[in-house]
Design an enzyme around this catalytic site. Structure first.
Site, PDB file in Angstrom:
ATOM      1  N   GLY A 368       0.827  -1.196   0.000  1.00  0.00           N
ATOM      2  CA  GLY A 368       0.000   0.000   0.000  1.00  0.00           C
ATOM      3  C   GLY A 368       0.858   1.241   0.000  1.00  0.00           C
ATOM      4  O   GLY A 368       2.090   1.173  -0.068  1.00  0.00           O
ATOM      5  N   LYS A 387       1.581  -4.170   9.102  1.00  0.00           N
ATOM      6  CA  LYS A 387       1.792  -3.093   8.134  1.00  0.00           C
ATOM      7  C   LYS A 387       3.094  -2.381   8.499  1.00  0.00           C
ATOM      8  O   LYS A 387       3.217  -1.792   9.571  1.00  0.00           O
ATOM      9  CB  LYS A 387       0.608  -2.128   8.178  1.00  0.00           C
ATOM     10  CG  LYS A 387       0.590  -1.097   7.052  1.00  0.00           C
ATOM     11  CD  LYS A 387      -0.459  -0.026   7.319  1.00  0.00           C
ATOM     12  CE  LYS A 387      -1.799  -0.378   6.749  1.00  0.00           C
ATOM     13  NZ  LYS A 387      -2.747   0.783   6.829  1.00  0.00           N
ATOM     14  N   ASP A 484     -10.979   8.597   3.739  1.00  0.00           N
ATOM     15  CA  ASP A 484     -10.471   7.738   2.661  1.00  0.00           C
ATOM     16  C   ASP A 484     -11.271   6.442   2.588  1.00  0.00           C
ATOM     17  O   ASP A 484     -10.702   5.358   2.459  1.00  0.00           O
ATOM     18  CB  ASP A 484      -8.985   7.449   2.872  1.00  0.00           C
ATOM     19  CG  ASP A 484      -8.307   6.952   1.590  1.00  0.00           C
ATOM     20  OD1 ASP A 484      -8.867   7.200   0.496  1.00  0.00           O
ATOM     21  OD2 ASP A 484      -7.236   6.328   1.670  1.00  0.00           O
TER      22      ASP A 484
END
Length: 676
Positions: A368, A387, A484
């Protein structure tokens, strides 16, 4: 429908158990009648079927009209088959004793409930009969006005009442959400909340009849949870019983096993108002005398420490300066975690390395804007998603810190759960629950996977996202604008329940702010509200716009913005609105869906979505309105005005090319339209 009718009801406390509701006296039977014989046969069926059912739930009927008897039995989700069978058998006999010769009776025992009737109340698609069942059984609870109150409850003190009521409300509502949306077909959940400060731990339970849809279960539980906190008046425990759903809380651990959800208290500690007032008056002068000299000493030590540190690092070069910056950043993150969930963990980097096999390529799930994402497993077997911040990403660090300090304080069944983080020098890592079905975009935009999302599943996803946004905008301890929301940021658990993720761009806002301005516009083209994309103005209505776009994508299986034209329009919004206006909205719907069986639900979702994407933010509904639109089939929806970007069209003689121009100002890729 269920919500509207239930709000008109009250309930009367009944002290003794079991609890019964006897139906209309005009509906009766006599001993040894055909109806009586059918009732005995029904009791045997219900006992057997509930015992053998994996959910300990049974419905049955016995006999022919006009003497047919219909029945339902459900045991509590934490009892075994033997205990369930014994309870249902007892309830069958008890109903006949407590409501003698009544042809309609409902009884509630501590571990099971049962109803029989000469009317067929079993069909879950017949909403009027579901409501009738709830109405007939919303009038009983086992608490009385003499039950002991929770510590520090003072009915004459508004602060005490508000604080303790909020604790009970949060516990019941989160347990209800867990039962409705995160427990599968069982529709059963238990909870625990630890408030601290001498306040006892609270335990909770919520359950629905498995025949209900997730939406109806949530509606039923939500209404009775409000009734519970409005009427329990600070008592240590109570239960609100209905045939189709029930709730209970208590200071005793009344269920078997560990809780399925641990609920974070909305307050850190309950302080007795009277004691607090006395303490303040009594010690105010003494505290000043003690605190001022102590504060002066602390300030002196801090100044000395800073002076010494500056002397030490002077001339040590850029590496020491960079290390100092990292230490400050790490401290800033930790300081920002005040008030986080007690389950949030700070992990050491070696733990993360071991869990991900040194960030092996085999464990990589994707990439990402933040950086790569890896699957991991801790030694206790817990699967995680890791992440990892891309190296030397200044903006990435800002988003990392924002997400840690924000989502660690939020908890909802439709938000991805952040388990912890790791911040060690250059390494900035977020650790989430692992969700095996990954993201929504991998399903709705994939030709082979899309048919797996049949309509009821898509509707549950739409409703779950709406509930998550409503929590962010209104019900969380913070007020949050996500900024988002898009298909790739909706993750799906093993039961395809949606969870909103990626809070790196989210903003906290004040309830007094209707609109906020920013010079830095971030987000994803196609999901951004026009006032935000062009002027930098964002509000909760910006998220509402994104939700509308996402709903249209889920219904149609098409991306809102792509290289492909949508009729005469550059995106899905204008195309969908035009078809709606021309009463050809069925052409929007994904061809893999069974439209005939769900026409009204699909139409309502499209109508709500088009209201969300209206050009003027003031015209868009709030997420509270949207949730009501999706739930209330009797609610009349207004006609939507034209959507944003509606005026940008493509003529038959004209083709378009998409020219990608990276914008250094907006930190995103914008797409400019140019005719040829």
């Amino acid at each position: 429908m269920i919500v509207i009718l239930l709000l008109t009801l009250g309930f009367t406390p009944i002290a003794a158990e079991p609890w019964q509701i006897c139906g209309d006296a005009a509906m009766n039977y006599t001993t040894n009648s055909t109806y009586h014989g059918n009732l005995e046969l029904l009791s045997t069926k219900l006992t057997h079927n509930a015992t053998t059912s994996p959910y300990h739930y049974a419905t049955a009927s016995a006999g022919a009209a006009p003497d047919t008897v219909y029945g339902l039995a459900l045991c509590r989700g934490d009892v075994n088959a033997t205990a369930c069978g014994a309870c249902v058998a007892t309830a069958s006999l008890g109903a006949q004793q407590l409501c003698p010769y009544r042809a309609d009776a409902t009884v509630f025992y501590p571990t099971c409930r049962l109803r029989f009737s000469g009317k067929n109340f079993l069909h879950p698609d017949d909403y009027s009969q579901i409501v009738d069942g709830v109405v007939n059984t919303m009038n009983t609870t086992d608490t009385t006005n003499t039950a002991p109150a929770l510590p520090d409850w003072d009915s004459g003190n508004a602060e005490s009442v508000a604080g303790i009521t909020e604790i009970v409300r949060e516990l019941l509502q989160e347990t209800a959400r867990q039962a409705a949306y995160s427990s599968g077909a069982r529709m059963f959940a238990t909870g625990r909340m630890d408030v601290g400060g001498g306040f006892p731990a609270l335990y909770s339970m919520a359950q629905c009849v498995p025949a209900l849809t997730h939406r109806d279960c949530s509606s039923c539980l939500q209404v009775i949870s409000f009734m519970a906190t409005d009427n329990f008046a600070g008592r240590r425990g109570g239960r609100l019983l209905a045939l189709w759903c029930n709730l209970r809380y208590d200071t005793d651990h009344f269920y078997d096993g560990d809780p399925t959800v641990t609920v974070v208290s909305p307050v850190k500690e309950v302080v007795p108002p009277a004691v607090l007032a006395v303490t303040r008056r009594k010690h105010k002068r003494g505290m000043i005398k003690v605190v001022l000299p102590l504060l002066a000493s602390i300030i002196g030590l801090i100044i000395s420490f800073i002076f010494i540190k500056r002397r030490r690092i002077k001339g040590n070069g850029s590496q020491d300066k960079h290390t100092k910056m990292n230490v400050k950043e790490d401290e800033a993150i930790v300081w920002g975690l005040e008030g986080r969930s007690s389950e949030f963990m700070i992990y050491d980097f070696p733990q993360v390395l071991e869990a991900t096999a040194n960030f092996s390529a085999e464990n990589k799930l994707g990439q990402g804007g933040f950086g790569p994402v890896y699957k991991g497993r801790f030694p206790d077997g817990l699967e995680i998603a890791v992440k990892r911040l891309a190296s030397h990403s200044g903006q990435g660090f800002t988003e990392f810190k924002n997400e840690v300090q924000l989502i660690a304080k939020l908890q909802h069944t439709n938000l991805v759960r952040l388990l912890g983080c790791c911040s060690q020098e250059e390494e900035k890592i977020l650790i989430y629950e692992y969700l095996p079905n990954k993201s929504l975009d991998l399903f709705i935009f994939d030709e082979t996977r899309r048919p797996l999302l049949y309509w009821n599943r898509r509707l549950a996803i739409i409703e779950g996202i709406a509930q998550g946004l409503l929590y962010l905008h209104k019900h969380s301890r913070l007020r949050v604008i996500h900024r988002d929301l898009k298909a790739s940021n909706i993750l799906l658990d093993h039961e395809m329940n949606p969870k909103i993720s990626d809070f790196g761009l989210a903003k906290i806002y004040s309830t007094n702010d209707t609109e906020v301005n920013t010079e830095r516009i971030v987000g994803t083209y196609g999901y951004m509200a026009p006032e935000y994309a062009s002027e930098g103005l964002f509000s909760i209505k910006s998220d509402v716009f994104s939700f509308g776009v996402l709903t249209l994508e889920i219904v149609s299986g098409k991306r809102s913005s792509s290289l492909h034209r949508c009729g005469d329009f550059i995106n899905l919004l204008g195309h969908a609105w035009q078809l709606w206006k021309d009463e050809r909205w069925l052409q929007i719907v994904d061809v893999s869906l069974d439209i005939e069986c769900h026409t009204l639900e699909i139409m309502r979702c499209i109508n709500a979505a088009l209201l969300c994407v209206q050009e003027n933010a003031a015209d868009r509904p709030t997420m509270s309105d949207v949730v009501a639109m999706l739930r209330s089939e009797g609610m009349t929806l207004t006609e939507p005005k034209h959507p944003a970007y509606f005026h940008i069209r493509v003529t038959e003689e004209e083709d378009i090319s998409i020219v990608t121009e990276p914008s250094s100002v907006n930190d995103m890729t914008m797409s400019a339209l140019r005719g040829r």
